[in-house]
Design a protein around this motif. Sequence first.
Motif, PDB file in Angstrom:
ATOM      1  N   GLY A   1       0.805  -1.222   0.000  1.00  0.00           N
ATOM      2  CA  GLY A   1       0.000   0.000   0.000  1.00  0.00           C
ATOM      3  C   GLY A   1       0.830   1.259   0.000  1.00  0.00           C
ATOM      4  O   GLY A   1       0.378   2.316  -0.440  1.00  0.00           O
ATOM      5  N   ARG A   2       2.058   1.138   0.470  1.00  0.00           N
ATOM      6  CA  ARG A   2       2.909   2.309   0.640  1.00  0.00           C
ATOM      7  C   ARG A   2       3.146   3.039  -0.677  1.00  0.00           C
ATOM      8  O   ARG A   2       3.287   4.259  -0.707  1.00  0.00           O
ATOM      9  CB  ARG A   2       4.247   1.885   1.256  1.00  0.00           C
ATOM     10  CG  ARG A   2       4.875   2.968   2.086  1.00  0.00           C
ATOM     11  CD  ARG A   2       5.956   2.433   2.987  1.00  0.00           C
ATOM     12  NE  ARG A   2       5.433   1.722   4.147  1.00  0.00           N
ATOM     13  CZ  ARG A   2       5.952   0.604   4.650  1.00  0.00           C
ATOM     14  NH1 ARG A   2       6.995   0.042   4.088  1.00  0.00           N
ATOM     15  NH2 ARG A   2       5.430   0.055   5.723  1.00  0.00           N
ATOM     16  N   ALA A   3       3.183   2.286  -1.768  1.00  0.00           N
ATOM     17  CA  ALA A   3       3.429   2.897  -3.077  1.00  0.00           C
ATOM     18  C   ALA A   3       2.281   3.835  -3.466  1.00  0.00           C
ATOM     19  O   ALA A   3       2.440   4.708  -4.311  1.00  0.00           O
ATOM     20  CB  ALA A   3       3.586   1.798  -4.125  1.00  0.00           C
ATOM     21  N   GLY A   4       1.129   3.687  -2.831  1.00  0.00           N
ATOM     22  CA  GLY A   4      -0.021   4.540  -3.142  1.00  0.00           C
ATOM     23  C   GLY A   4      -0.801   4.043  -4.340  1.00  0.00           C
ATOM     24  O   GLY A   4      -0.433   3.063  -4.981  1.00  0.00           O
ATOM     25  N   ARG A   5      -1.909   4.739  -4.625  1.00  0.00           N
ATOM     26  CA  ARG A   5      -2.811   4.363  -5.728  1.00  0.00           C
ATOM     27  C   ARG A   5      -3.192   2.891  -5.651  1.00  0.00           C
ATOM     28  O   ARG A   5      -3.000   2.125  -6.592  1.00  0.00           O
ATOM     29  CB  ARG A   5      -2.179   4.697  -7.075  1.00  0.00           C
ATOM     30  CG  ARG A   5      -1.901   6.196  -7.244  1.00  0.00           C
ATOM     31  CD  ARG A   5      -1.366   6.540  -8.615  1.00  0.00           C
ATOM     32  NE  ARG A   5      -2.375   6.439  -9.653  1.00  0.00           N
ATOM     33  CZ  ARG A   5      -3.195   7.422 -10.001  1.00  0.00           C
ATOM     34  NH1 ARG A   5      -3.130   8.579  -9.386  1.00  0.00           N
ATOM     35  NH2 ARG A   5      -4.080   7.259 -10.957  1.00  0.00           N
ATOM     36  N   VAL A   6      -3.733   2.527  -4.484  1.00  0.00           N
ATOM     37  CA  VAL A   6      -4.108   1.131  -4.241  1.00  0.00           C
ATOM     38  C   VAL A   6      -5.543   1.060  -3.726  1.00  0.00           C
ATOM     39  O   VAL A   6      -5.961   1.886  -2.910  1.00  0.00           O
ATOM     40  CB  VAL A   6      -3.150   0.484  -3.205  1.00  0.00           C
ATOM     41  CG1 VAL A   6      -3.699  -0.845  -2.701  1.00  0.00           C
ATOM     42  CG2 VAL A   6      -1.765   0.274  -3.805  1.00  0.00           C
ATOM     43  N   VAL A   7      -6.279   0.080  -4.225  1.00  0.00           N
ATOM     44  CA  VAL A   7      -7.572  -0.280  -3.646  1.00  0.00           C
ATOM     45  C   VAL A   7      -7.347  -1.615  -2.957  1.00  0.00           C
ATOM     46  O   VAL A   7      -7.007  -2.606  -3.609  1.00  0.00           O
ATOM     47  CB  VAL A   7      -8.667  -0.458  -4.727  1.00  0.00           C
ATOM     48  CG1 VAL A   7     -10.002  -0.800  -4.060  1.00  0.00           C
ATOM     49  CG2 VAL A   7      -8.798   0.777  -5.587  1.00  0.00           C
ATOM     50  N   MET A   8      -7.451  -1.623  -1.630  1.00  0.00           N
ATOM     51  CA  MET A   8      -7.172  -2.855  -0.888  1.00  0.00           C
ATOM     52  C   MET A   8      -8.451  -3.341  -0.218  1.00  0.00           C
ATOM     53  O   MET A   8      -9.118  -2.587   0.470  1.00  0.00           O
ATOM     54  CB  MET A   8      -6.080  -2.592   0.148  1.00  0.00           C
ATOM     55  CG  MET A   8      -5.463  -3.864   0.691  1.00  0.00           C
ATOM     56  SD  MET A   8      -4.014  -3.553   1.752  1.00  0.00           S
ATOM     57  CE  MET A   8      -2.746  -3.213   0.556  1.00  0.00           C
TER      58      MET A   8
END
Length: 222
Positions: free
Chosen positions: A111-118
């Motif tokens: 998630g750290r990289a960003g632009r994530v739907v978790m």
Amino acid sequence: MLIAIDGPAGAGKGTVARTIANALQFRHVDTGAMYRAVAWLARHRGVDLADSAAVVDVARDASFELSTRVVVDGHDVTGDIRTPEMDAAAAIVARHGDVRQMLVQRQREMGRAGRVVMEGRDIGTVVFPDAPVKIYLDATPEERARRRALDPAHAAGKQGASPDQVGQIAQALAARDQSDRTRAVSPLTRADDAVYIDTTGVPIATVVETVLTLARQRLALQ
Ligand code: DC
């Protein structure tokens, strides 16, 4: 830039998460697939699922590829992890606190990289408690069982479930819900600041639209 989607099985998390990730060009991470993949790998290696230290060993070194296919340590388990046996096995694995800790660490890295739907059960409460967008999807147990019975990604859906089978799926879902909601570590619960959406009887396209509008507002996206 993280969108957390939690809720019980069959609430529509998978479809909603995948669709909004595509629309926003975010990465989609299905954390349930990680618990399932660890359960599969443990079984494959003859590890007792109740033995948390042994399952942690399996999880520690496992490599995960979570795209349209789920690959764990080089094994493509996309279809094999969505059977009634693996539903039960993943729920056992998800009860082990030390296994969770290991997977949560991996999820935070992703998630750290960003632009994530978790999507998962504890994303808005434990994995990313500061996520700018938190959604809790829910639906009645009957509706969730019906959806699961029609879901082609799951073994039951593939064969076209009979009404009897829908009843069995409903029972299994209720047992798994109970396990997910009552476990000691990170039980399934709605974060106080999550937006609650009851999807019962609501077309999935409408749910997607609601979540997309909210995400675009909160993340100041076009
Ligand atoms: O979403 P799913 O049905 O594929 O999840 C499989 C199991 O893993 C289910 O018992 C819930 C558990 N799980 C969890 O405890 N935490 C998550 N973040 C995701 C799934």
